[in-house]
Design a protein around this motif. Sequence first.
Motif, PDB file in Angstrom:
ATOM      1  N   VAL A  27      -4.164  -5.084  -9.896  1.00  0.00           N
ATOM      2  CA  VAL A  27      -3.182  -4.457 -10.787  1.00  0.00           C
ATOM      3  C   VAL A  27      -3.679  -3.088 -11.239  1.00  0.00           C
ATOM      4  O   VAL A  27      -2.920  -2.116 -11.280  1.00  0.00           O
ATOM      5  CB  VAL A  27      -2.894  -5.365 -12.000  1.00  0.00           C
ATOM      6  CG1 VAL A  27      -2.032  -4.628 -13.025  1.00  0.00           C
ATOM      7  CG2 VAL A  27      -2.197  -6.643 -11.555  1.00  0.00           C
ATOM      8  N   ASP A  28      -4.968  -2.995 -11.568  1.00  0.00           N
ATOM      9  CA  ASP A  28      -5.543  -1.703 -11.964  1.00  0.00           C
ATOM     10  C   ASP A  28      -5.421  -0.691 -10.834  1.00  0.00           C
ATOM     11  O   ASP A  28      -5.155   0.494 -11.064  1.00  0.00           O
ATOM     12  CB  ASP A  28      -7.017  -1.872 -12.342  1.00  0.00           C
ATOM     13  CG  ASP A  28      -7.202  -2.547 -13.688  1.00  0.00           C
ATOM     14  OD1 ASP A  28      -6.216  -2.632 -14.448  1.00  0.00           O
ATOM     15  OD2 ASP A  28      -8.327  -3.006 -13.976  1.00  0.00           O
ATOM     16  N   GLY A  29      -5.623  -1.154  -9.588  1.00  0.00           N
ATOM     17  CA  GLY A  29      -5.541  -0.257  -8.445  1.00  0.00           C
ATOM     18  C   GLY A  29      -4.141   0.271  -8.204  1.00  0.00           C
ATOM     19  O   GLY A  29      -3.959   1.371  -7.680  1.00  0.00           O
ATOM     20  N   LEU A  30      -3.130  -0.521  -8.589  1.00  0.00           N
ATOM     21  CA  LEU A  30      -1.738  -0.120  -8.377  1.00  0.00           C
ATOM     22  C   LEU A  30      -1.141   0.606  -9.581  1.00  0.00           C
ATOM     23  O   LEU A  30      -0.117   1.275  -9.455  1.00  0.00           O
ATOM     24  CB  LEU A  30      -0.882  -1.352  -8.069  1.00  0.00           C
ATOM     25  CG  LEU A  30      -1.172  -2.073  -6.748  1.00  0.00           C
ATOM     26  CD1 LEU A  30      -0.355  -3.356  -6.665  1.00  0.00           C
ATOM     27  CD2 LEU A  30      -0.869  -1.172  -5.560  1.00  0.00           C
ATOM     28  N   SER A 114     -10.394  -1.445  -0.871  1.00  0.00           N
ATOM     29  CA  SER A 114     -10.700  -0.834  -2.167  1.00  0.00           C
ATOM     30  C   SER A 114      -9.432  -0.554  -2.966  1.00  0.00           C
ATOM     31  O   SER A 114      -8.333  -0.472  -2.418  1.00  0.00           O
ATOM     32  CB  SER A 114     -11.461   0.481  -1.968  1.00  0.00           C
ATOM     33  OG  SER A 114     -10.610   1.485  -1.452  1.00  0.00           O
ATOM     34  N   ARG A 115      -9.583  -0.399  -4.274  1.00  0.00           N
ATOM     35  CA  ARG A 115      -8.437  -0.107  -5.140  1.00  0.00           C
ATOM     36  C   ARG A 115      -7.773   1.202  -4.746  1.00  0.00           C
ATOM     37  O   ARG A 115      -6.558   1.348  -4.864  1.00  0.00           O
ATOM     38  CB  ARG A 115      -8.891  -0.031  -6.604  1.00  0.00           C
ATOM     39  CG  ARG A 115      -9.292  -1.364  -7.188  1.00  0.00           C
ATOM     40  CD  ARG A 115      -9.435  -1.284  -8.684  1.00  0.00           C
ATOM     41  NE  ARG A 115     -10.388  -0.263  -9.108  1.00  0.00           N
ATOM     42  CZ  ARG A 115     -10.615   0.068 -10.374  1.00  0.00           C
ATOM     43  NH1 ARG A 115      -9.955  -0.526 -11.338  1.00  0.00           N
ATOM     44  NH2 ARG A 115     -11.502   0.987 -10.673  1.00  0.00           N
ATOM     45  N   ARG A 116      -8.555   2.168  -4.285  1.00  0.00           N
ATOM     46  CA  ARG A 116      -8.002   3.469  -3.916  1.00  0.00           C
ATOM     47  C   ARG A 116      -7.092   3.374  -2.701  1.00  0.00           C
ATOM     48  O   ARG A 116      -6.144   4.139  -2.550  1.00  0.00           O
ATOM     49  CB  ARG A 116      -9.147   4.455  -3.642  1.00  0.00           C
ATOM     50  CG  ARG A 116      -8.681   5.877  -3.369  1.00  0.00           C
ATOM     51  CD  ARG A 116      -9.853   6.829  -3.284  1.00  0.00           C
ATOM     52  NE  ARG A 116     -10.764   6.489  -2.206  1.00  0.00           N
ATOM     53  CZ  ARG A 116     -11.890   7.144  -1.957  1.00  0.00           C
ATOM     54  NH1 ARG A 116     -12.257   8.141  -2.735  1.00  0.00           N
ATOM     55  NH2 ARG A 116     -12.670   6.797  -0.950  1.00  0.00           N
ATOM     56  N   GLU A 117      -7.383   2.421  -1.818  1.00  0.00           N
ATOM     57  CA  GLU A 117      -6.590   2.271  -0.598  1.00  0.00           C
ATOM     58  C   GLU A 117      -5.267   1.559  -0.829  1.00  0.00           C
ATOM     59  O   GLU A 117      -4.308   1.771  -0.081  1.00  0.00           O
ATOM     60  CB  GLU A 117      -7.386   1.480   0.441  1.00  0.00           C
ATOM     61  CG  GLU A 117      -8.626   2.171   0.949  1.00  0.00           C
ATOM     62  CD  GLU A 117      -9.437   1.227   1.808  1.00  0.00           C
ATOM     63  OE1 GLU A 117      -9.109   1.109   2.995  1.00  0.00           O
ATOM     64  OE2 GLU A 117     -10.375   0.603   1.303  1.00  0.00           O
ATOM     65  N   LEU A 118      -5.204   0.690  -1.826  1.00  0.00           N
ATOM     66  CA  LEU A 118      -4.040  -0.174  -2.001  1.00  0.00           C
ATOM     67  C   LEU A 118      -2.704   0.563  -2.048  1.00  0.00           C
ATOM     68  O   LEU A 118      -1.764   0.177  -1.347  1.00  0.00           O
ATOM     69  CB  LEU A 118      -4.211  -1.034  -3.252  1.00  0.00           C
ATOM     70  CG  LEU A 118      -4.903  -2.380  -3.056  1.00  0.00           C
ATOM     71  CD1 LEU A 118      -5.069  -3.090  -4.392  1.00  0.00           C
ATOM     72  CD2 LEU A 118      -4.123  -3.257  -2.090  1.00  0.00           C
ATOM     73  N   PRO A 119      -2.542   1.609  -2.881  1.00  0.00           N
ATOM     74  CA  PRO A 119      -1.239   2.285  -2.926  1.00  0.00           C
ATOM     75  C   PRO A 119      -0.798   2.810  -1.566  1.00  0.00           C
ATOM     76  O   PRO A 119       0.381   2.729  -1.213  1.00  0.00           O
ATOM     77  CB  PRO A 119      -1.469   3.432  -3.924  1.00  0.00           C
ATOM     78  CG  PRO A 119      -2.588   2.951  -4.794  1.00  0.00           C
ATOM     79  CD  PRO A 119      -3.487   2.180  -3.867  1.00  0.00           C
TER      80      PRO A 119
END
Length: 223
Positions: A27-30, A114-119
């Motif tokens: 959720v934080d990543g998005l 990674s969180r950066r990749e998710l979006p």
Amino acid sequence: MPTGVSMSQALRVLLVCPTGLLRETIVDGLEGSVREVRCVDTLRELVPETDVGFDVGLYVAPETRGVLAAQDADLLKGVGAHNWLVLSDQRDNPIYTRLMRDQMPACAVPLEVSRRELPHLVVLATRSRRFCIRAHCDACPSSPVQSTVGATLNDQQWQLMRYLSEGLSNKEIARIERCTESNVKVRVRGLLDRIHVTNRTQAAVMAARAGLSYDRRQGSQAY
């Protein structure tokens, strides 16, 4: 889409993931990249009357979720999500297997994403680009793309990487660059050969891991 809103920021995401640190991390990543994230532990929690119209279903399927995932697999067709992104280190997990069997748009990536990749991956999934990236895949190294390909790319190729990070098609790139689609096709093929990957989705993941992006609203770019 409202003026001034990027494609990712207009998306509604359904996140199926057990409550806990992993869900919070996703959720934080998005956050800030999508319009809404609806979180549930299982698909049985969804309310048919209101839980509809999701652009992407993001299903987290670790090996320990075997029984619940098998039960959820039977409910997939009734869920109001147009595309699916499955996070799992098992390609043959029940969710991905059922999506493939029923010929539903589905993409699979490893849990270690990674969180950066998710979006970026969420945007690619909404464009119905089917892909399956295995954990520790050589074509999608965890190290930044700069250290992987270094100075071997020219300015035009770096710009292509930014376009691919947002899932732009050859037609869309041609419109931005004011050139022909065939010209873009040749340039993309040359880029893929240069960075030693087999398709544009792998290139997009590499770009995402390097922090490259392209803002359609202003034609801007970021590192």
